[in-house]
Motif scaffolding. Structure first.
Motif, PDB file in Angstrom:
ATOM      1  N   LEU A  15      -3.606  14.916   0.740  1.00  0.00           N
ATOM      2  CA  LEU A  15      -3.712  14.658   2.166  1.00  0.00           C
ATOM      3  C   LEU A  15      -2.487  15.255   2.851  1.00  0.00           C
ATOM      4  O   LEU A  15      -1.417  15.298   2.278  1.00  0.00           O
ATOM      5  N   ARG A  16      -2.700  15.681   4.080  1.00  0.00           N
ATOM      6  CA  ARG A  16      -1.589  16.307   4.791  1.00  0.00           C
ATOM      7  C   ARG A  16      -0.484  15.298   5.094  1.00  0.00           C
ATOM      8  O   ARG A  16       0.599  15.650   5.504  1.00  0.00           O
ATOM      9  N   SER A  17      -0.825  14.065   4.925  1.00  0.00           N
ATOM     10  CA  SER A  17       0.010  13.005   5.462  1.00  0.00           C
ATOM     11  C   SER A  17       1.327  12.779   4.735  1.00  0.00           C
ATOM     12  O   SER A  17       1.464  13.042   3.563  1.00  0.00           O
ATOM     13  N   ARG A  18       2.279  12.266   5.477  1.00  0.00           N
ATOM     14  CA  ARG A  18       3.540  11.853   4.870  1.00  0.00           C
ATOM     15  C   ARG A  18       3.460  10.396   4.414  1.00  0.00           C
ATOM     16  O   ARG A  18       4.103   9.995   3.473  1.00  0.00           O
ATOM     17  N   VAL A  19       2.680   9.591   5.163  1.00  0.00           N
ATOM     18  CA  VAL A  19       2.666   8.152   4.861  1.00  0.00           C
ATOM     19  C   VAL A  19       1.593   7.778   3.846  1.00  0.00           C
ATOM     20  O   VAL A  19       1.713   6.777   3.159  1.00  0.00           O
ATOM     21  N   MET A  20       0.553   8.596   3.782  1.00  0.00           N
ATOM     22  CA  MET A  20      -0.592   8.206   2.977  1.00  0.00           C
ATOM     23  C   MET A  20      -0.405   8.607   1.514  1.00  0.00           C
ATOM     24  O   MET A  20      -0.116   9.754   1.233  1.00  0.00           O
ATOM     25  N   PRO A  21      -0.582   7.659   0.610  1.00  0.00           N
ATOM     26  CA  PRO A  21      -0.499   8.059  -0.791  1.00  0.00           C
ATOM     27  C   PRO A  21      -1.708   8.909  -1.167  1.00  0.00           C
ATOM     28  O   PRO A  21      -2.758   8.805  -0.554  1.00  0.00           O
ATOM     29  N   GLU A  22      -1.545   9.749  -2.159  1.00  0.00           N
ATOM     30  CA  GLU A  22      -2.686  10.494  -2.655  1.00  0.00           C
ATOM     31  C   GLU A  22      -3.677   9.502  -3.244  1.00  0.00           C
ATOM     32  O   GLU A  22      -3.303   8.441  -3.703  1.00  0.00           O
ATOM     33  N   GLN A  23      -4.925   9.889  -3.221  1.00  0.00           N
ATOM     34  CA  GLN A  23      -5.937   8.954  -3.710  1.00  0.00           C
ATOM     35  C   GLN A  23      -6.679   9.489  -4.914  1.00  0.00           C
ATOM     36  O   GLN A  23      -7.800   9.107  -5.183  1.00  0.00           O
ATOM     37  N   ALA A  24      -6.043  10.385  -5.614  1.00  0.00           N
ATOM     38  CA  ALA A  24      -6.630  10.889  -6.851  1.00  0.00           C
ATOM     39  C   ALA A  24      -5.520  11.220  -7.840  1.00  0.00           C
ATOM     40  O   ALA A  24      -4.440  11.639  -7.451  1.00  0.00           O
TER      41      ALA A  24
ATOM     42  N   PRO B  77       0.794  -2.619   0.603  1.00  0.00           N
ATOM     43  CA  PRO B  77      -0.417  -2.064  -0.028  1.00  0.00           C
ATOM     44  C   PRO B  77      -0.291  -0.587  -0.393  1.00  0.00           C
ATOM     45  O   PRO B  77      -0.828  -0.147  -1.404  1.00  0.00           O
ATOM     46  N   MET B  78       0.418   0.186   0.441  1.00  0.00           N
ATOM     47  CA  MET B  78       0.624   1.608   0.106  1.00  0.00           C
ATOM     48  C   MET B  78       1.397   1.718  -1.204  1.00  0.00           C
ATOM     49  O   MET B  78       1.098   2.562  -2.048  1.00  0.00           O
ATOM     50  N   GLY B  79       2.382   0.838  -1.341  1.00  0.00           N
ATOM     51  CA  GLY B  79       3.158   0.812  -2.580  1.00  0.00           C
ATOM     52  C   GLY B  79       2.274   0.436  -3.757  1.00  0.00           C
ATOM     53  O   GLY B  79       2.386   1.007  -4.844  1.00  0.00           O
ATOM     54  N   ASP B  80       1.363  -0.532  -3.510  1.00  0.00           N
ATOM     55  CA  ASP B  80       0.424  -0.930  -4.574  1.00  0.00           C
ATOM     56  C   ASP B  80      -0.448   0.246  -4.988  1.00  0.00           C
ATOM     57  O   ASP B  80      -0.707   0.456  -6.170  1.00  0.00           O
ATOM     58  N   VAL B  81      -0.917   1.015  -3.977  1.00  0.00           N
ATOM     59  CA  VAL B  81      -1.760   2.169  -4.287  1.00  0.00           C
ATOM     60  C   VAL B  81      -0.969   3.163  -5.129  1.00  0.00           C
ATOM     61  O   VAL B  81      -1.464   3.682  -6.135  1.00  0.00           O
ATOM     62  N   MET B  82       0.286   3.395  -4.723  1.00  0.00           N
ATOM     63  CA  MET B  82       1.087   4.359  -5.483  1.00  0.00           C
ATOM     64  C   MET B  82       1.357   3.849  -6.897  1.00  0.00           C
ATOM     65  O   MET B  82       1.344   4.628  -7.853  1.00  0.00           O
ATOM     66  N   GLY B  83       1.569   2.542  -7.014  1.00  0.00           N
ATOM     67  CA  GLY B  83       1.756   1.957  -8.344  1.00  0.00           C
ATOM     68  C   GLY B  83       0.505   2.113  -9.199  1.00  0.00           C
ATOM     69  O   GLY B  83       0.576   2.453 -10.382  1.00  0.00           O
ATOM     70  N   TRP B  84      -0.637   1.897  -8.567  1.00  0.00           N
ATOM     71  CA  TRP B  84      -1.913   2.035  -9.275  1.00  0.00           C
ATOM     72  C   TRP B  84      -2.106   3.479  -9.750  1.00  0.00           C
ATOM     73  O   TRP B  84      -2.478   3.741 -10.885  1.00  0.00           O
ATOM     74  N   MET B  85      -1.805   4.429  -8.838  1.00  0.00           N
ATOM     75  CA  MET B  85      -1.931   5.848  -9.189  1.00  0.00           C
ATOM     76  C   MET B  85      -1.015   6.193 -10.362  1.00  0.00           C
ATOM     77  O   MET B  85      -1.401   6.940 -11.257  1.00  0.00           O
ATOM     78  N   ARG B  87       0.071   4.181 -12.700  1.00  0.00           N
ATOM     79  CA  ARG B  87      -0.469   3.588 -13.936  1.00  0.00           C
ATOM     80  C   ARG B  87      -1.623   4.415 -14.479  1.00  0.00           C
ATOM     81  O   ARG B  87      -1.688   4.711 -15.675  1.00  0.00           O
ATOM     82  N   VAL B  88      -2.551   4.769 -13.586  1.00  0.00           N
ATOM     83  CA  VAL B  88      -3.714   5.556 -14.026  1.00  0.00           C
ATOM     84  C   VAL B  88      -3.251   6.917 -14.552  1.00  0.00           C
ATOM     85  O   VAL B  88      -3.740   7.404 -15.567  1.00  0.00           O
ATOM     86  N   GLY B  89      -2.265   7.496 -13.885  1.00  0.00           N
ATOM     87  CA  GLY B  89      -1.720   8.777 -14.338  1.00  0.00           C
ATOM     88  C   GLY B  89      -1.114   8.664 -15.726  1.00  0.00           C
ATOM     89  O   GLY B  89      -1.347   9.521 -16.586  1.00  0.00           O
ATOM     90  N   ALA B  90      -0.373   7.584 -15.963  1.00  0.00           N
ATOM     91  CA  ALA B  90       0.258   7.385 -17.271  1.00  0.00           C
ATOM     92  C   ALA B  90      -0.798   7.173 -18.352  1.00  0.00           C
ATOM     93  O   ALA B  90      -0.676   7.671 -19.473  1.00  0.00           O
ATOM     94  N   GLU B  91      -1.872   6.446 -17.988  1.00  0.00           N
ATOM     95  CA  GLU B  91      -2.982   6.249 -18.926  1.00  0.00           C
ATOM     96  C   GLU B  91      -3.563   7.592 -19.353  1.00  0.00           C
ATOM     97  O   GLU B  91      -3.842   7.821 -20.528  1.00  0.00           O
TER      98      GLU B  91
END
Lengths: 165, 110
Positions: A15-24, B77-85, B87-91
């Protein structure tokens, strides 16, 4: 590492975003084996179990069920979405996992994509696990993948009951 | 760690307009629904609906300032998403190493 790769797949996910985490999550590896061998390792139940970290049962056809049993008693199901022999396998996880005591917890219904590409050195495998798209998230509000009578609060004595088809 | 909310967060983030709402909110230190509607090609009602979905997922929080409710990003929640990513990446790192070993040990390869 692979100079010709990563151009499209990585960028389309970013995503182009700075705040949004990647979702894949995406990983790529060059495996020292021909594509048919890699395909077998991905789709043959016994071979899959040898590296995936879970016992697996895969119905290798679009719409087929994939069931994974982890050593800790966790069971997760997925739907086989795309099967292109020796090239592409796409699974979509159910939005929950069952534990050994029959408890069920919510999980992101991520899509798991294996893309194989034969090269002179072996087979390039790209694995992508991505969060539901808007369209899929919408479907999740009315999950068609859940069998009737098996809502998230359902718990049976046998945690594998829902997996046995 | 509110791991159980990850699916809700992904769900909330899956909508392109909601992602734009988040972008807009992130650029301000407190922004109202009307201000967001002025900046985005959607109605104020639509913005309100998106804000409510984002609040439910814990991504934004609204605080009343006089007659206005100002929204801010909630970092958790953004931090949770990054943490989840992560973990999945490490898996996958582990699994792909195991797959490589599995293929290397195969004797039936020709």
């Amino acid at each position: 590492m692979y100079p010709n790769e990563g151009r499209y797949a990585t960028h389309e996910l970013r995503l182009r975003s700075r705040v949004m985490p990647e979702q894949a999550v995406e990983r790529e590896i060059l495996l020292p084996a021909p594509a048919d061998e890699v395909w077998a390792a991905l789709t043959d139940d016994d071979r899959l179990a040898a590296w995936f970290g879970a016992e697996a049962r895969l119905e290798l056809r679009p719409g087929g069920r994939a069931t994974f049993h982890w050593p800790d008693g966790t069971t997760r199901n997925a739907t086989v979405e795309v099967v292109e022999v020796e090239r592409l396998l796409i699974l979509r996880w159910f939005p929950f996992a069952d534990d050994a005591r029959g408890g069920r917890r919510r999980q992101p219904a991520t899509t798991l994509r294996f893309l194989l590409q034969a090269t002179p050195q072996g087979t390039r495998l790209r694995v992508t696990e991505s969060a539901p798209t808007a369209h899929e998230a919408l479907q999740e509000d009315h999950p068609p993948a859940l069998e009737a009578g098996q809502g998230p609060s359902h718990s049976s004595g046998d945690p594998r009951a829902s997996a046995a088809v | 760690m509110s791991k159980h909310q990850i699916d809700m967060v992904f769900s909330a983030l899956s909508d392109p307009t909601r992602r734009e709402v988040i972008e807009c909110i992130s650029e301000e230190n407190g922004v109202s629904a009307s201000q967001l509607a002025a900046r985005l090609p959607v109605t104020r009602q639509a913005v309100a609906k998106h804000l409510s979905a984002l609040s439910e997922a814990g991504l934004v929080s609204g605080e009343r300032h006089g007659r206005q409710k100002l929204y801010r990003l909630t970092p958790g929640p953004m931090g949770d998403v990054m943490g989840w990513m992560a973990r999945v990446g490490a898996e996958w790192d582990d699994r792909l190493q195991a797959l490589e070993r599995h293929l290397a040990s195969g004797e039936d390869r020709g």
